[in-house]
Design a protein around this motif. Structure first.
Motif, PDB file in Angstrom:
ATOM      1  N   MET A   1       0.819  -1.183   0.000  1.00 27.29           N
ATOM      2  CA  MET A   1       0.000   0.000   0.000  1.00 27.29           C
ATOM      3  C   MET A   1       0.867   1.252   0.000  1.00 27.29           C
ATOM      4  O   MET A   1       1.985   1.236   0.484  1.00 27.29           O
ATOM      5  CB  MET A   1      -0.914   0.036   1.228  1.00 27.29           C
ATOM      6  CG  MET A   1      -1.999  -0.976   1.243  1.00 27.29           C
ATOM      7  SD  MET A   1      -3.168  -0.513   2.531  1.00 27.29           S
ATOM      8  CE  MET A   1      -4.634  -1.101   1.785  1.00 27.29           C
ATOM      9  N   GLU A   2       0.301   2.298  -0.493  1.00 29.35           N
ATOM     10  CA  GLU A   2       0.996   3.579  -0.551  1.00 29.35           C
ATOM     11  C   GLU A   2       0.929   4.296   0.800  1.00 29.35           C
ATOM     12  O   GLU A   2      -0.057   4.160   1.522  1.00 29.35           O
ATOM     13  CB  GLU A   2       0.337   4.470  -1.608  1.00 29.35           C
ATOM     14  CG  GLU A   2       0.548   3.991  -3.033  1.00 29.35           C
ATOM     15  CD  GLU A   2       1.968   4.180  -3.488  1.00 29.35           C
ATOM     16  OE1 GLU A   2       2.554   5.258  -3.224  1.00 29.35           O
ATOM     17  OE2 GLU A   2       2.507   3.252  -4.110  1.00 29.35           O
ATOM     18  N   PRO A   3       1.957   5.078   1.121  1.00 24.71           N
ATOM     19  CA  PRO A   3       1.894   5.909   2.325  1.00 24.71           C
ATOM     20  C   PRO A   3       0.726   6.901   2.216  1.00 24.71           C
ATOM     21  O   PRO A   3       0.355   7.322   1.120  1.00 24.71           O
ATOM     22  CB  PRO A   3       3.228   6.640   2.321  1.00 24.71           C
ATOM     23  CG  PRO A   3       4.128   5.784   1.491  1.00 24.71           C
ATOM     24  CD  PRO A   3       3.251   5.149   0.461  1.00 24.71           C
ATOM     25  N   GLU A   5      -1.478  10.505   2.889  1.00 29.29           N
ATOM     26  CA  GLU A   5      -1.196  11.928   2.756  1.00 29.29           C
ATOM     27  C   GLU A   5      -0.735  12.517   4.086  1.00 29.29           C
ATOM     28  O   GLU A   5       0.165  13.363   4.118  1.00 29.29           O
ATOM     29  CB  GLU A   5      -2.439  12.661   2.262  1.00 29.29           C
ATOM     30  CG  GLU A   5      -2.202  14.123   1.982  1.00 29.29           C
ATOM     31  CD  GLU A   5      -3.405  14.816   1.375  1.00 29.29           C
ATOM     32  OE1 GLU A   5      -3.438  16.046   1.470  1.00 29.29           O
ATOM     33  OE2 GLU A   5      -4.294  14.143   0.830  1.00 29.29           O
ATOM     34  N   GLU A   6      -1.341  12.055   5.172  1.00 29.39           N
ATOM     35  CA  GLU A   6      -0.949  12.529   6.507  1.00 29.39           C
ATOM     36  C   GLU A   6       0.522  12.227   6.783  1.00 29.39           C
ATOM     37  O   GLU A   6       1.255  13.060   7.316  1.00 29.39           O
ATOM     38  CB  GLU A   6      -1.821  11.900   7.604  1.00 29.39           C
ATOM     39  CG  GLU A   6      -3.253  12.367   7.615  1.00 29.39           C
ATOM     40  CD  GLU A   6      -4.160  11.572   6.666  1.00 29.39           C
ATOM     41  OE1 GLU A   6      -3.656  10.714   5.910  1.00 29.39           O
ATOM     42  OE2 GLU A   6      -5.373  11.812   6.682  1.00 29.39           O
ATOM     43  N   GLN A   7       0.952  11.019   6.414  1.00 31.31           N
ATOM     44  CA  GLN A   7       2.345  10.644   6.635  1.00 31.31           C
ATOM     45  C   GLN A   7       3.289  11.521   5.813  1.00 31.31           C
ATOM     46  O   GLN A   7       4.317  11.976   6.318  1.00 31.31           O
ATOM     47  CB  GLN A   7       2.555   9.167   6.292  1.00 31.31           C
ATOM     48  CG  GLN A   7       1.924   8.227   7.285  1.00 31.31           C
ATOM     49  CD  GLN A   7       1.998   6.789   6.850  1.00 31.31           C
ATOM     50  OE1 GLN A   7       1.782   6.471   5.680  1.00 31.31           O
ATOM     51  NE2 GLN A   7       2.275   5.904   7.786  1.00 31.31           N
ATOM     52  N   TYR A   8       2.943  11.760   4.548  1.00 30.93           N
ATOM     53  CA  TYR A   8       3.791  12.601   3.712  1.00 30.93           C
ATOM     54  C   TYR A   8       3.878  14.032   4.228  1.00 30.93           C
ATOM     55  O   TYR A   8       4.942  14.649   4.204  1.00 30.93           O
ATOM     56  CB  TYR A   8       3.304  12.601   2.263  1.00 30.93           C
ATOM     57  CG  TYR A   8       3.852  11.452   1.457  1.00 30.93           C
ATOM     58  CD1 TYR A   8       5.221  11.246   1.338  1.00 30.93           C
ATOM     59  CD2 TYR A   8       3.010  10.578   0.816  1.00 30.93           C
ATOM     60  CE1 TYR A   8       5.728  10.189   0.616  1.00 30.93           C
ATOM     61  CE2 TYR A   8       3.504   9.511   0.078  1.00 30.93           C
ATOM     62  CZ  TYR A   8       4.865   9.327  -0.022  1.00 30.93           C
ATOM     63  OH  TYR A   8       5.370   8.283  -0.736  1.00 30.93           O
ATOM     64  N   LEU A   9       2.777  14.571   4.732  1.00 29.68           N
ATOM     65  CA  LEU A   9       2.799  15.928   5.283  1.00 29.68           C
ATOM     66  C   LEU A   9       3.746  16.026   6.472  1.00 29.68           C
ATOM     67  O   LEU A   9       4.523  16.979   6.589  1.00 29.68           O
ATOM     68  CB  LEU A   9       1.393  16.361   5.689  1.00 29.68           C
ATOM     69  CG  LEU A   9       0.419  16.640   4.544  1.00 29.68           C
ATOM     70  CD1 LEU A   9      -0.978  16.880   5.096  1.00 29.68           C
ATOM     71  CD2 LEU A   9       0.876  17.827   3.718  1.00 29.68           C
ATOM     72  N   ASN A  29       2.478  -2.938   7.118  1.00 31.77           N
ATOM     73  CA  ASN A  29       1.772  -2.322   8.241  1.00 31.77           C
ATOM     74  C   ASN A  29       1.473  -0.846   8.035  1.00 31.77           C
ATOM     75  O   ASN A  29       0.887  -0.213   8.914  1.00 31.77           O
ATOM     76  CB  ASN A  29       2.583  -2.494   9.529  1.00 31.77           C
ATOM     77  CG  ASN A  29       2.734  -3.949   9.889  1.00 31.77           C
ATOM     78  OD1 ASN A  29       1.765  -4.694   9.887  1.00 31.77           O
ATOM     79  ND2 ASN A  29       3.955  -4.365  10.184  1.00 31.77           N
ATOM     80  N   GLN A  30       1.903  -0.273   6.906  1.00 27.73           N
ATOM     81  CA  GLN A  30       1.741   1.156   6.603  1.00 27.73           C
ATOM     82  C   GLN A  30       2.326   2.038   7.707  1.00 27.73           C
ATOM     83  O   GLN A  30       1.699   2.993   8.159  1.00 27.73           O
ATOM     84  CB  GLN A  30       0.279   1.515   6.386  1.00 27.73           C
ATOM     85  CG  GLN A  30      -0.281   1.064   5.075  1.00 27.73           C
ATOM     86  CD  GLN A  30      -1.668   1.629   4.864  1.00 27.73           C
ATOM     87  OE1 GLN A  30      -2.601   1.263   5.566  1.00 27.73           O
ATOM     88  NE2 GLN A  30      -1.789   2.522   3.915  1.00 27.73           N
ATOM     89  N   LEU A  47       2.334   6.391  12.162  1.00 30.15           N
ATOM     90  CA  LEU A  47       1.247   5.507  11.774  1.00 30.15           C
ATOM     91  C   LEU A  47       0.477   6.081  10.592  1.00 30.15           C
ATOM     92  O   LEU A  47       0.586   7.262  10.269  1.00 30.15           O
ATOM     93  CB  LEU A  47       0.315   5.278  12.963  1.00 30.15           C
ATOM     94  CG  LEU A  47       0.993   4.774  14.246  1.00 30.15           C
ATOM     95  CD1 LEU A  47      -0.038   4.631  15.359  1.00 30.15           C
ATOM     96  CD2 LEU A  47       1.726   3.477  14.008  1.00 30.15           C
ATOM     97  N   ALA A  48      -0.348   5.249   9.953  1.00 34.15           N
ATOM     98  CA  ALA A  48      -1.085   5.649   8.756  1.00 34.15           C
ATOM     99  C   ALA A  48      -2.010   6.831   9.003  1.00 34.15           C
ATOM    100  O   ALA A  48      -2.233   7.647   8.103  1.00 34.15           O
ATOM    101  CB  ALA A  48      -1.882   4.464   8.214  1.00 34.15           C
ATOM    102  N   ASN A  49      -2.535   6.974  10.212  1.00 32.55           N
ATOM    103  CA  ASN A  49      -3.450   8.069  10.518  1.00 32.55           C
ATOM    104  C   ASN A  49      -2.722   9.359  10.897  1.00 32.55           C
ATOM    105  O   ASN A  49      -3.343  10.350  11.250  1.00 32.55           O
ATOM    106  CB  ASN A  49      -4.420   7.671  11.634  1.00 32.55           C
ATOM    107  CG  ASN A  49      -3.731   7.408  12.954  1.00 32.55           C
ATOM    108  OD1 ASN A  49      -2.523   7.504  13.075  1.00 32.55           O
ATOM    109  ND2 ASN A  49      -4.507   7.048  13.956  1.00 32.55           N
TER     110      ASN A  49
END
Length: 61
Positions: A1-3, A5-9, A29-30, A47-49
């Protein structure tokens, strides 16, 4: 899965501030494992969120 948007920010913000040293992404596990130059959060999981969780290294006996 892709990272997410929250993680990239968050990664971009840490990079812009000059705190980002190293990252490893766990696709299963993202989760991003991040090493920063911050004294408060030297090792963290992103984390993903977008939640950031500190990692406490296990001391050698």
């Amino acid at each position: 899965m892709e990272p997410t948007e929250e993680q990239y920010l968050i990664l971009n913000a840490l990079d812009t501030l000059g705190l980002l040293q190293d990252t490893v992404y766990d696709e299963d596990n993202q989760v991003w494992y991040i090493n920063t130059s911050s004294l408060v959060l030297p090792l963290t999981m992103l984390l993903a969120n977008g939640e950031i969780t500190p990692i406490t290294p296990i001391a050698e006996l």
